[in-house]
Design a protein around this motif. Structure first.
Motif, PDB file in Angstrom:
ATOM      1  N   GLN A  33       7.784  -1.105  -2.882  1.00  0.00           N
ATOM      2  CA  GLN A  33       8.133  -1.101  -4.306  1.00  0.00           C
ATOM      3  C   GLN A  33       7.450   0.059  -5.024  1.00  0.00           C
ATOM      4  O   GLN A  33       8.019   0.651  -5.945  1.00  0.00           O
ATOM      5  N   TRP A  34       6.220   0.403  -4.593  1.00  0.00           N
ATOM      6  CA  TRP A  34       5.536   1.548  -5.189  1.00  0.00           C
ATOM      7  C   TRP A  34       6.339   2.822  -4.962  1.00  0.00           C
ATOM      8  O   TRP A  34       6.556   3.597  -5.897  1.00  0.00           O
ATOM      9  N   TYR A  35       6.800   3.028  -3.736  1.00  0.00           N
ATOM     10  CA  TYR A  35       7.606   4.218  -3.451  1.00  0.00           C
ATOM     11  C   TYR A  35       8.910   4.191  -4.247  1.00  0.00           C
ATOM     12  O   TYR A  35       9.343   5.215  -4.784  1.00  0.00           O
ATOM     13  N   ASN A  36       9.528   3.026  -4.353  1.00  0.00           N
ATOM     14  CA  ASN A  36      10.775   2.913  -5.116  1.00  0.00           C
ATOM     15  C   ASN A  36      10.546   3.271  -6.584  1.00  0.00           C
ATOM     16  O   ASN A  36      11.324   4.029  -7.182  1.00  0.00           O
ATOM     17  N   ASP A  37       9.472   2.728  -7.166  1.00  0.00           N
ATOM     18  CA  ASP A  37       9.160   3.021  -8.571  1.00  0.00           C
ATOM     19  C   ASP A  37       8.802   4.492  -8.767  1.00  0.00           C
ATOM     20  O   ASP A  37       9.112   5.083  -9.807  1.00  0.00           O
ATOM     21  N   LEU A  38       8.144   5.073  -7.770  1.00  0.00           N
ATOM     22  CA  LEU A  38       7.801   6.502  -7.836  1.00  0.00           C
ATOM     23  C   LEU A  38       9.060   7.355  -7.915  1.00  0.00           C
ATOM     24  O   LEU A  38       9.202   8.202  -8.801  1.00  0.00           O
ATOM     25  N   VAL A  72       2.679   9.171 -13.238  1.00  0.00           N
ATOM     26  CA  VAL A  72       2.589   9.004 -11.785  1.00  0.00           C
ATOM     27  C   VAL A  72       1.166   8.608 -11.395  1.00  0.00           C
ATOM     28  O   VAL A  72       0.969   7.741 -10.531  1.00  0.00           O
ATOM     29  N   SER A  73       0.172   9.221 -12.013  1.00  0.00           N
ATOM     30  CA  SER A  73      -1.232   8.899 -11.720  1.00  0.00           C
ATOM     31  C   SER A  73      -1.537   7.427 -11.976  1.00  0.00           C
ATOM     32  O   SER A  73      -2.224   6.776 -11.185  1.00  0.00           O
ATOM     33  N   GLU A  74      -1.014   6.899 -13.082  1.00  0.00           N
ATOM     34  CA  GLU A  74      -1.234   5.493 -13.404  1.00  0.00           C
ATOM     35  C   GLU A  74      -0.612   4.583 -12.350  1.00  0.00           C
ATOM     36  O   GLU A  74      -1.173   3.549 -11.985  1.00  0.00           O
ATOM     37  N   MET A  75       0.561   4.986 -11.840  1.00  0.00           N
ATOM     38  CA  MET A  75       1.208   4.209 -10.778  1.00  0.00           C
ATOM     39  C   MET A  75       0.381   4.217  -9.497  1.00  0.00           C
ATOM     40  O   MET A  75       0.254   3.200  -8.820  1.00  0.00           O
ATOM     41  N   VAL A  76      -0.179   5.379  -9.159  1.00  0.00           N
ATOM     42  CA  VAL A  76      -0.964   5.508  -7.930  1.00  0.00           C
ATOM     43  C   VAL A  76      -2.146   4.552  -7.942  1.00  0.00           C
ATOM     44  O   VAL A  76      -2.514   3.968  -6.922  1.00  0.00           O
ATOM     45  N   LEU A 101       2.938  14.749  -7.374  1.00  0.00           N
ATOM     46  CA  LEU A 101       1.940  13.692  -7.243  1.00  0.00           C
ATOM     47  C   LEU A 101       0.558  14.175  -7.680  1.00  0.00           C
ATOM     48  O   LEU A 101       0.246  15.350  -7.575  1.00  0.00           O
ATOM     49  N   PRO A 102      -0.261  13.230  -8.136  1.00  0.00           N
ATOM     50  CA  PRO A 102      -1.640  13.613  -8.473  1.00  0.00           C
ATOM     51  C   PRO A 102      -2.433  13.945  -7.218  1.00  0.00           C
ATOM     52  O   PRO A 102      -1.978  13.702  -6.105  1.00  0.00           O
ATOM     53  N   VAL A 103      -3.615  14.485  -7.408  1.00  0.00           N
ATOM     54  CA  VAL A 103      -4.459  14.854  -6.267  1.00  0.00           C
ATOM     55  C   VAL A 103      -5.084  13.568  -5.722  1.00  0.00           C
ATOM     56  O   VAL A 103      -6.075  13.069  -6.255  1.00  0.00           O
ATOM     57  N   LEU A 104      -4.489  13.036  -4.670  1.00  0.00           N
ATOM     58  CA  LEU A 104      -4.906  11.742  -4.141  1.00  0.00           C
ATOM     59  C   LEU A 104      -6.345  11.750  -3.642  1.00  0.00           C
ATOM     60  O   LEU A 104      -7.050  10.754  -3.762  1.00  0.00           O
ATOM     61  N   HIS A 105      -6.779  12.905  -3.104  1.00  0.00           N
ATOM     62  CA  HIS A 105      -8.146  12.928  -2.580  1.00  0.00           C
ATOM     63  C   HIS A 105      -9.199  12.944  -3.696  1.00  0.00           C
ATOM     64  O   HIS A 105     -10.382  12.816  -3.428  1.00  0.00           O
ATOM     65  N   GLU A 106      -8.742  13.060  -4.953  1.00  0.00           N
ATOM     66  CA  GLU A 106      -9.662  12.922  -6.077  1.00  0.00           C
ATOM     67  C   GLU A 106      -9.675  11.487  -6.611  1.00  0.00           C
ATOM     68  O   GLU A 106     -10.574  11.103  -7.341  1.00  0.00           O
ATOM     69  N   ILE A 107      -8.654  10.713  -6.246  1.00  0.00           N
ATOM     70  CA  ILE A 107      -8.550   9.329  -6.712  1.00  0.00           C
ATOM     71  C   ILE A 107      -9.190   8.363  -5.719  1.00  0.00           C
ATOM     72  O   ILE A 107      -9.940   7.473  -6.095  1.00  0.00           O
TER      73      ILE A 107
END
Length: 201
Positions: A99-104, A84-88, A132-138
Protein backbone atom coordinates in the motif's frame (compact mmCIF):
# COMPACT_ATOMS: atom_id res chain seq x y z
CA UNK A 1 -8.92 35.91 -19.90
CA UNK A 2 -9.11 36.40 -16.14
CA UNK A 3 -5.83 36.11 -14.24
CA UNK A 4 -5.20 33.25 -11.81
CA UNK A 5 -5.46 35.36 -8.66
CA UNK A 6 -8.97 36.64 -9.50
CA UNK A 7 -10.09 33.15 -10.50
CA UNK A 8 -8.89 31.56 -7.26
CA UNK A 9 -10.36 34.31 -5.08
CA UNK A 10 -13.75 33.91 -6.81
CA UNK A 11 -13.65 30.11 -6.53
CA UNK A 12 -12.85 30.30 -2.81
CA UNK A 13 -15.15 33.25 -2.17
CA UNK A 14 -12.19 35.04 -0.59
CA UNK A 15 -11.81 38.80 -0.66
CA UNK A 16 -9.75 39.71 2.42
CA UNK A 17 -6.65 37.83 3.53
CA UNK A 18 -4.16 38.14 6.37
CA UNK A 19 -0.49 38.70 5.49
CA UNK A 20 0.47 35.01 5.69
CA UNK A 21 -2.66 33.91 3.80
CA UNK A 22 -1.96 36.51 1.10
CA UNK A 23 1.63 35.30 0.72
CA UNK A 24 0.45 31.69 0.48
CA UNK A 25 -2.09 32.60 -2.21
CA UNK A 26 0.54 34.66 -4.05
CA UNK A 27 2.90 31.68 -4.16
CA UNK A 28 0.13 29.39 -5.36
CA UNK A 29 -0.81 31.84 -8.14
CA UNK A 30 2.79 32.19 -9.27
CA UNK A 31 3.28 28.41 -9.28
CA UNK A 32 0.14 27.87 -11.34
CA UNK A 33 1.20 30.64 -13.72
CA UNK A 34 4.62 29.08 -14.17
CA UNK A 35 3.09 25.67 -14.93
CA UNK A 36 0.78 27.29 -17.53
CA UNK A 37 3.61 29.20 -19.17
CA UNK A 38 5.93 26.16 -19.22
CA UNK A 39 3.29 24.34 -21.26
CA UNK A 40 3.79 26.99 -23.93
CA UNK A 41 7.52 27.76 -23.87
CA UNK A 42 10.87 26.78 -22.37
CA UNK A 43 11.52 27.79 -18.79
CA UNK A 44 14.49 29.97 -19.79
CA UNK A 45 12.26 32.09 -22.08
CA UNK A 46 9.69 32.94 -19.39
CA UNK A 47 10.04 36.46 -17.99
CA UNK A 48 9.04 37.81 -14.59
CA UNK A 49 6.71 40.22 -16.43
CA UNK A 50 4.84 37.29 -18.00
CA UNK A 51 4.67 35.51 -14.65
CA UNK A 52 3.14 38.42 -12.77
CA UNK A 53 0.71 39.20 -15.62
CA UNK A 54 -0.50 35.59 -15.89
CA UNK A 55 -0.69 35.10 -12.13
CA UNK A 56 -2.40 38.41 -11.42
CA UNK A 57 -0.04 39.33 -8.58
CA UNK A 58 2.08 42.47 -8.52
CA UNK A 59 5.79 42.53 -9.21
CA UNK A 60 6.27 43.72 -5.62
CA UNK A 61 4.36 40.66 -4.34
CA UNK A 62 6.51 38.44 -6.53
CA UNK A 63 9.72 39.75 -4.98
CA UNK A 64 8.23 39.60 -1.50
CA UNK A 65 7.93 35.81 -1.94
CA UNK A 66 10.65 34.84 -4.42
CA UNK A 67 14.00 36.14 -5.56
CA UNK A 68 13.77 34.52 -9.01
CA UNK A 69 11.60 32.24 -11.12
CA UNK A 70 14.01 29.41 -10.21
CA UNK A 71 12.91 29.85 -6.59
CA UNK A 72 9.32 29.08 -7.64
CA UNK A 73 10.40 25.71 -9.04
CA UNK A 74 12.45 24.94 -5.94
CA UNK A 75 9.40 25.73 -3.78
CA UNK A 76 7.20 23.48 -5.92
CA UNK A 77 9.73 20.69 -5.67
CA UNK A 78 10.00 21.06 -1.88
CA UNK A 79 6.22 20.76 -1.55
CA UNK A 80 6.15 17.43 -3.41
CA UNK A 81 9.30 16.21 -1.70
CA UNK A 82 7.82 16.98 1.73
CA UNK A 83 4.69 14.94 0.98
CA UNK A 84 6.78 11.95 -0.08
CA UNK A 85 9.04 12.33 2.98
CA UNK A 86 6.03 12.23 5.30
CA UNK A 87 4.86 9.02 3.61
CA UNK A 88 8.29 7.40 4.01
CA UNK A 89 8.21 8.01 7.75
CA UNK A 90 4.59 6.92 8.27
CA UNK A 91 4.72 3.70 10.28
CA UNK A 92 1.13 2.72 9.48
CA UNK A 93 2.57 1.13 6.34
CA UNK A 94 4.24 -1.59 8.43
CA UNK A 95 0.96 -3.46 8.04
CA UNK A 96 0.99 -3.18 4.26
CA UNK A 97 4.16 -2.16 2.44
CA UNK A 98 2.49 -2.74 -0.93
CA UNK A 99 0.00 0.00 0.00
CA UNK A 100 2.94 2.33 0.67
CA UNK A 101 4.23 1.79 -2.86
CA UNK A 102 0.72 2.24 -4.27
CA UNK A 103 0.25 5.52 -2.39
CA UNK A 104 3.71 6.66 -3.49
CA UNK A 105 2.95 6.14 -7.18
CA UNK A 106 -0.53 7.66 -6.76
CA UNK A 107 1.02 10.80 -5.21
CA UNK A 108 3.54 11.06 -8.04
CA UNK A 109 0.80 10.65 -10.64
CA UNK A 110 -1.34 13.28 -8.88
CA UNK A 111 1.59 15.72 -9.20
CA UNK A 112 2.69 14.30 -12.56
CA UNK A 113 2.49 17.46 -14.66
CA UNK A 114 4.43 19.48 -12.12
CA UNK A 115 7.07 16.76 -11.73
CA UNK A 116 7.50 16.53 -15.52
CA UNK A 117 8.04 20.28 -15.71
CA UNK A 118 10.52 20.17 -12.85
CA UNK A 119 12.42 17.35 -14.55
CA UNK A 120 12.32 19.31 -17.80
CA UNK A 121 13.78 22.35 -16.02
CA UNK A 122 16.33 20.04 -14.34
CA UNK A 123 15.83 21.84 -11.04
CA UNK A 124 14.83 18.73 -9.13
CA UNK A 125 18.44 17.55 -9.47
CA UNK A 126 19.95 20.74 -8.09
CA UNK A 127 20.46 19.20 -4.66
CA UNK A 128 21.29 15.72 -5.96
CA UNK A 129 17.94 14.23 -4.96
CA UNK A 130 15.44 12.31 -7.01
CA UNK A 131 11.69 12.14 -6.43
CA UNK A 132 12.29 10.23 -3.20
CA UNK A 133 13.85 11.72 -0.09
CA UNK A 134 17.35 10.73 0.98
CA UNK A 135 16.48 7.47 2.73
CA UNK A 136 19.91 7.07 4.29
CA UNK A 137 19.28 10.32 6.17
CA UNK A 138 15.94 9.07 7.51
CA UNK A 139 16.76 5.51 8.49
CA UNK A 140 19.76 4.93 10.79
CA UNK A 141 22.28 2.26 9.84
CA UNK A 142 24.49 0.29 12.20
CA UNK A 143 27.48 -0.13 9.95
CA UNK A 144 28.96 0.83 6.60
CA UNK A 145 27.66 -2.27 4.82
CA UNK A 146 24.08 -1.44 5.85
CA UNK A 147 24.53 2.16 4.73
CA UNK A 148 25.66 1.02 1.28
CA UNK A 149 22.71 -1.40 1.09
CA UNK A 150 20.32 1.43 1.93
CA UNK A 151 21.93 3.75 -0.64
CA UNK A 152 21.58 0.98 -3.25
CA UNK A 153 17.87 0.58 -2.43
CA UNK A 154 17.37 4.34 -2.58
CA UNK A 155 19.05 4.50 -6.01
CA UNK A 156 17.14 1.50 -7.38
CA UNK A 157 13.74 2.80 -6.27
CA UNK A 158 14.48 6.28 -7.63
CA UNK A 159 15.52 4.69 -10.94
CA UNK A 160 12.21 2.78 -11.17
CA UNK A 161 10.20 5.92 -10.33
CA UNK A 162 12.15 8.05 -12.84
CA UNK A 163 11.70 5.45 -15.59
CA UNK A 164 7.95 5.27 -14.89
CA UNK A 165 7.74 9.06 -15.19
CA UNK A 166 9.84 9.02 -18.40
CA UNK A 167 7.50 6.39 -19.89
CA UNK A 168 4.54 8.70 -19.30
CA UNK A 169 3.27 6.93 -16.16
CA UNK A 170 1.34 4.51 -18.41
CA UNK A 171 1.43 1.53 -16.04
CA UNK A 172 -1.17 1.79 -13.28
CA UNK A 173 -0.20 2.38 -9.67
CA UNK A 174 -1.29 -1.10 -8.53
CA UNK A 175 1.00 -2.72 -11.10
CA UNK A 176 3.93 -0.53 -10.05
CA UNK A 177 3.20 -1.16 -6.37
CA UNK A 178 3.20 -4.94 -6.83
CA UNK A 179 6.36 -4.74 -8.90
CA UNK A 180 8.24 -2.67 -6.29
CA UNK A 181 6.85 -4.72 -3.43
CA UNK A 182 8.27 -7.82 -5.10
CA UNK A 183 11.64 -6.13 -5.67
CA UNK A 184 12.06 -4.23 -2.43
CA UNK A 185 9.13 -4.83 -0.04
CA UNK A 186 10.89 -7.03 2.50
CA UNK A 187 13.80 -4.63 2.76
CA UNK A 188 11.55 -1.58 3.18
CA UNK A 189 9.59 -3.36 5.92
CA UNK A 190 12.87 -4.14 7.67
CA UNK A 191 13.80 -0.44 7.56
CA UNK A 192 10.51 0.57 9.17
CA UNK A 193 10.73 -2.08 11.88
CA UNK A 194 14.33 -1.21 12.70
CA UNK A 195 13.40 2.46 12.92
CA UNK A 196 10.71 1.71 15.53
CA UNK A 197 12.98 -0.54 17.53
CA UNK A 198 11.17 -3.73 16.56
CA UNK A 199 13.26 -6.85 16.12
CA UNK A 200 12.78 -9.16 13.21
CA UNK A 201 11.59 -12.70 13.93
Amino acid sequence: MENILKTLMKERNTYRLSGSEANKLTRECLQKALVCLMDEKDFEKISITELVKTSGVSRQSFYRNYRSKEDILVDMWKNIYQKVSEMVEDFKYQENICQWYNDLFALIRENGNTIKLLVQAKLNRKDGKGVLPVLHEIFPTENLEERYRLVAYEGALNAVVNEWIAQGMKDDTAYMANLCNGFFGEYHLKLLKNNTGEKED
